[in-house]
Design a protein around this motif. Structure first.
Motif, short mmCIF file in Angstrom:
data_model
loop_
_atom_site.label_atom_id
_atom_site.label_comp_id
_atom_site.label_asym_id
_atom_site.label_seq_id
_atom_site.Cartn_x
_atom_site.Cartn_y
_atom_site.Cartn_z
N SER A 58 0.85 -1.18 0.00
CA SER A 58 0.00 0.00 0.00
C SER A 58 0.89 1.24 0.00
CB SER A 58 -0.90 0.00 1.24
OG SER A 58 -1.65 1.19 1.30
N PHE A 59 0.80 2.02 -1.07
CA PHE A 59 1.64 3.20 -1.21
C PHE A 59 0.77 4.45 -1.26
CE2 PHE A 59 3.85 -0.23 -3.63
CZ PHE A 59 4.85 -0.47 -2.71
N LEU A 60 0.71 5.18 -0.16
CA LEU A 60 -0.04 6.44 -0.07
C LEU A 60 -1.49 6.29 -0.52
CD1 LEU A 60 2.57 9.04 -1.31
CD2 LEU A 60 1.75 8.72 1.02
N MET A 61 -2.12 5.19 -0.12
CA MET A 61 -3.49 4.91 -0.54
C MET A 61 -4.48 4.95 0.61
SD MET A 61 -5.93 2.25 -0.46
CE MET A 61 -5.00 0.89 0.13
N LEU A 62 -4.11 4.41 1.76
CA LEU A 62 -5.10 4.21 2.83
C LEU A 62 -5.81 5.49 3.24
CD1 LEU A 62 -3.44 1.65 5.25
CD2 LEU A 62 -5.55 1.37 3.94
N HIS A 63 -5.12 6.61 3.30
CA HIS A 63 -5.78 7.84 3.74
C HIS A 63 -6.84 8.33 2.76
CE1 HIS A 63 -2.70 9.71 1.18
NE2 HIS A 63 -3.53 10.75 1.12
N HIS A 64 -6.85 7.77 1.55
CA HIS A 64 -7.90 8.10 0.58
C HIS A 64 -9.13 7.21 0.73
CE1 HIS A 64 -5.91 11.22 -1.67
NE2 HIS A 64 -4.80 10.50 -1.64
N VAL A 65 -9.05 6.24 1.63
CA VAL A 65 -10.17 5.35 1.92
C VAL A 65 -10.79 5.85 3.22
CG1 VAL A 65 -10.88 2.97 2.36
CG2 VAL A 65 -8.97 3.44 0.81
N VAL A 66 -11.95 6.46 3.12
CA VAL A 66 -12.57 7.05 4.31
C VAL A 66 -12.74 6.00 5.41
CG1 VAL A 66 -14.60 8.25 5.19
CG2 VAL A 66 -13.63 8.91 2.98
N GLU A 67 -13.14 4.80 5.05
CA GLU A 67 -13.26 3.70 6.01
C GLU A 67 -12.00 2.84 5.96
OE1 GLU A 67 -15.66 3.51 8.23
OE2 GLU A 67 -16.65 5.27 7.37
N TRP A 68 -10.85 3.43 6.22
CA TRP A 68 -9.58 2.72 6.08
C TRP A 68 -9.47 1.52 7.03
CZ3 TRP A 68 -6.73 2.59 10.45
CH2 TRP A 68 -6.86 3.62 11.36
N GLU A 69 -10.16 1.53 8.15
CA GLU A 69 -10.13 0.37 9.04
C GLU A 69 -10.69 -0.86 8.35
OE1 GLU A 69 -10.87 3.97 11.82
OE2 GLU A 69 -11.58 3.29 9.86
N GLN A 70 -11.73 -0.68 7.52
CA GLN A 70 -12.29 -1.79 6.77
C GLN A 70 -11.30 -2.29 5.71
OE1 GLN A 70 -14.92 -3.69 7.35
NE2 GLN A 70 -14.38 -4.95 5.58
N ALA A 71 -10.54 -1.36 5.12
CA ALA A 71 -9.50 -1.77 4.16
C ALA A 71 -8.43 -2.60 4.87
CB ALA A 71 -8.88 -0.54 3.50
N VAL A 72 -8.06 -2.23 6.09
CA VAL A 72 -7.09 -3.00 6.87
C VAL A 72 -7.67 -4.39 7.17
CG1 VAL A 72 -5.91 -3.15 9.11
CG2 VAL A 72 -5.89 -0.99 7.81
N ALA A 73 -8.95 -4.46 7.49
CA ALA A 73 -9.59 -5.76 7.73
C ALA A 73 -9.57 -6.62 6.47
CB ALA A 73 -11.03 -5.56 8.22
N GLU A 74 -9.75 -6.01 5.32
CA GLU A 74 -9.70 -6.75 4.06
C GLU A 74 -8.28 -7.27 3.79
OE1 GLU A 74 -12.31 -7.51 1.29
OE2 GLU A 74 -12.78 -7.82 3.41
N VAL A 75 -7.28 -6.46 4.12
CA VAL A 75 -5.90 -6.93 3.99
C VAL A 75 -5.70 -8.18 4.84
CG1 VAL A 75 -3.49 -6.39 4.55
CG2 VAL A 75 -4.91 -4.68 3.38
N ALA A 76 -6.17 -8.13 6.08
CA ALA A 76 -6.03 -9.30 6.97
C ALA A 76 -6.73 -10.52 6.38
CB ALA A 76 -6.60 -8.97 8.35
N ARG A 77 -7.87 -10.30 5.76
CA ARG A 77 -8.63 -11.41 5.18
C ARG A 77 -7.91 -12.05 4.01
NH1 ARG A 77 -11.71 -12.32 0.98
NH2 ARG A 77 -11.78 -10.17 0.25
N VAL A 78 -7.34 -11.24 3.11
CA VAL A 78 -6.74 -11.79 1.89
C VAL A 78 -5.29 -12.26 2.08
CG1 VAL A 78 -8.28 -10.47 0.39
CG2 VAL A 78 -5.97 -9.59 0.88
N LEU A 79 -4.66 -11.89 3.19
CA LEU A 79 -3.29 -12.35 3.43
C LEU A 79 -3.27 -13.79 3.90
CD1 LEU A 79 -1.31 -9.54 5.32
CD2 LEU A 79 -0.76 -10.57 3.11
N ARG A 80 -2.30 -14.54 3.40
CA ARG A 80 -2.07 -15.90 3.90
C ARG A 80 -1.38 -15.80 5.26
NH1 ARG A 80 -0.26 -16.80 -1.79
NH2 ARG A 80 -1.97 -17.92 -2.76
N PRO A 81 -1.51 -16.82 6.10
CA PRO A 81 -0.76 -16.83 7.36
C PRO A 81 0.74 -16.66 7.08
CG PRO A 81 -2.42 -18.54 7.38
CD PRO A 81 -2.40 -17.99 5.98
N GLY A 82 1.35 -15.79 7.84
CA GLY A 82 2.76 -15.48 7.63
C GLY A 82 2.98 -14.38 6.61
#
Length: 159
Positions: A58-82
């Protein structure tokens, strides 16, 4: 960034996304001929299966997502363990707030502590959170724990 990544790490499967179709089309044109998939996607509702990525950048993107906490949750969902979540973003500051008000772009800047809290709420572990550029930018490396990390009988050593 995508072109630099593919040129330096040619063996990766790289997918770039943007919510704005015009930006996706521009990326497709500029990345034509490179082995990079470019898709339209909302960071708060990613169109990818659970645990489908080893790394999310993520390069200078999150602050453009008003609900950035949900974007972080999506990152957690799509990441493999490790897997790793790596990037940088603007922190809330007088300068950053002023620039975004002037350009009129949707945004919601955040403090480092709020970002760290959002990571922990979705089970991501900060490996490195570092404020740079006089406190204007947060650089981060975050990991989704592997299954072995949560095994109470696992000492981390093998024989």
């Amino acid at each position: 960034m995508a072109e630099a990544i593919i040129k330096s790490h040619g063996q990766v499967n790289l997918t770039t996304t943007d919510v704005d179709l015009a930006m996706v089309q521009a990326a497709q044109r500029s990345l034509a001929g490179l082995p990079i998939e470019t898709r339209q996607a909302d960071a708060t509702a990613l169109p990818f299966a659970d645990e489908s990525f080893d790394t999310v950048l993520s390069f200078l993107m999150l602050h453009h997502v008003v609900e950035w906490e949900q974007a972080v949750a999506e990152v957690a969902r799509v990441l493999r363990p490790g897997g790793l979540f790596v990037g940088y973003d603007l922190l809330s500051s007088r300068v950053a707030n002023w620039l975004h008000r002037v350009d009129g772009s949707p945004h919601r800047l955040f403090e480092a502590a709020a970002f760290e809290s959002a990571l922990q709420q979705v089970g991501l572990e900060p490996l490195r959170l570092r404020s740079t550029r006089g406190g204007l930018v947060l650089r981060f490396v975050v990991q989704k724990p592997s299954i072995a990390d949560h095994n109470p009988g696992n000492s981390g050593y093998s024989t």
